[in-house]
Design a protein around this motif. Structure first.
Motif, short mmCIF file in Angstrom:
data_model
loop_
_atom_site.label_atom_id
_atom_site.label_comp_id
_atom_site.label_asym_id
_atom_site.label_seq_id
_atom_site.Cartn_x
_atom_site.Cartn_y
_atom_site.Cartn_z
N GLY A 1 90.83 57.86 -76.88
CA GLY A 1 90.75 59.23 -77.38
C GLY A 1 91.41 60.21 -76.43
N SER A 2 91.74 61.37 -76.94
CA SER A 2 92.42 62.39 -76.14
C SER A 2 91.48 63.55 -75.82
N LEU B 1 94.71 64.02 -71.57
CA LEU B 1 94.42 62.75 -70.90
C LEU B 1 93.78 61.80 -71.89
N THR B 2 93.97 60.51 -71.65
CA THR B 2 93.44 59.47 -72.52
C THR B 2 92.18 58.87 -71.91
N VAL B 3 91.16 58.68 -72.74
CA VAL B 3 89.93 58.06 -72.27
C VAL B 3 90.23 56.61 -71.88
N GLU C 1 77.30 58.16 -70.17
CA GLU C 1 77.78 59.53 -70.32
C GLU C 1 78.96 59.83 -69.39
N ARG C 2 79.33 58.87 -68.56
CA ARG C 2 80.46 59.07 -67.66
C ARG C 2 81.76 58.62 -68.34
N ILE C 3 82.74 59.52 -68.34
CA ILE C 3 84.01 59.26 -68.98
C ILE C 3 85.10 59.24 -67.91
N GLY C 4 85.91 58.18 -67.93
CA GLY C 4 86.98 58.04 -66.95
C GLY C 4 88.35 58.25 -67.56
#
Length: 204
Positions: free
Chosen positions: A40-41, A49-51, A57-60
């Protein structure tokens, strides 16, 4: 695509540095997690940025070398705050103006003035971007769609209302800070078309 309406500001939870690559970690609130998946963007300070990884709950997000070169993401440290916007969905209201999330350059904060219930921020901009910036035109700064106030040689100003200051990171800006700039694509297309016509002798 993005709308330039920042949904929230978040601190950088963690930073992993590798050669020519940074991984940024954020702890997203539940409303921003809804429907978010790998690939996802998300706009981080206006940068698409792309996931790359989801850990509860932490997204990098991975930031490659060209993005590090062009944007202010290269200077982020853990605890620094950024503007966040999820990618627009079909039928979403466009309250700002359409953005690609592709940053053209950074601009430097020259001054921050705070008259009652207002905030005026003046930026220094490189000469190559000046033709695309004019009073009452649109620009995106750290992902926020804003209307240009005044424009003079090498500088322009924007006026911010309390709601914008509450939702975004602009209340943290000081002189010398670097801010991501995305030029309005429609303005750029019109200006470049007119330039080509003038150069070809079809106007003038």
């Amino acid at each position: 695509m993005f709308t330039g309406i920042v949904q929230c500001s978040l601190p950088l939870a963690a930073l992993e540095r590798q050669p020519n690559l940074h991984r940024l970690w954020f702890e997203f609130p539940p409303d921003l997690l809804d429907g978010l998946s790998l690939g996802g963007s998300v706009a981080v300070n206006g940068t698409c940025l792309t996931v790359a990884e989801i850990d509860d709950e932490r997204i990098g997000f991975d930031v490659m070398m060209e993005t590090l070169r062009v944007t202010n993401l290269v200077a982020l440290e853990a605890g620094d705050w950024v503007n966040i916007e999820r990618a627009a969905r079909i039928n979403d209201e466009v309250g700002g103006h359409l953005l690609s999330g592709h940053i053209h350059d950074t601009v430097t904060v020259v001054s921050v003035e705070q008259p009652e219930n207002n905030c005026i921020i003046t930026f220094a901009v490189a000469p190559e971007w000046q033709p695309y910036i004019f009073p009452k035109g649109f620009v995106a700064l750290n992902g926020a769609s804003l209307t240009v106030g005044e424009m003079e040689a090498g500088r322009f100003s924007v006026y911010l209302i309390p709601e914008t200051l509450k939702v975004t990171t602009f209340d943290r800006l000081v002189a010398g800070a670097l801010v991501n700039l995305e030029i309005d694509s429609q303005t750029q297309a019109v200006v470049d078309t007119v330039r080509r016509m003038v150069d070809a002798g079809r106007i003038g």
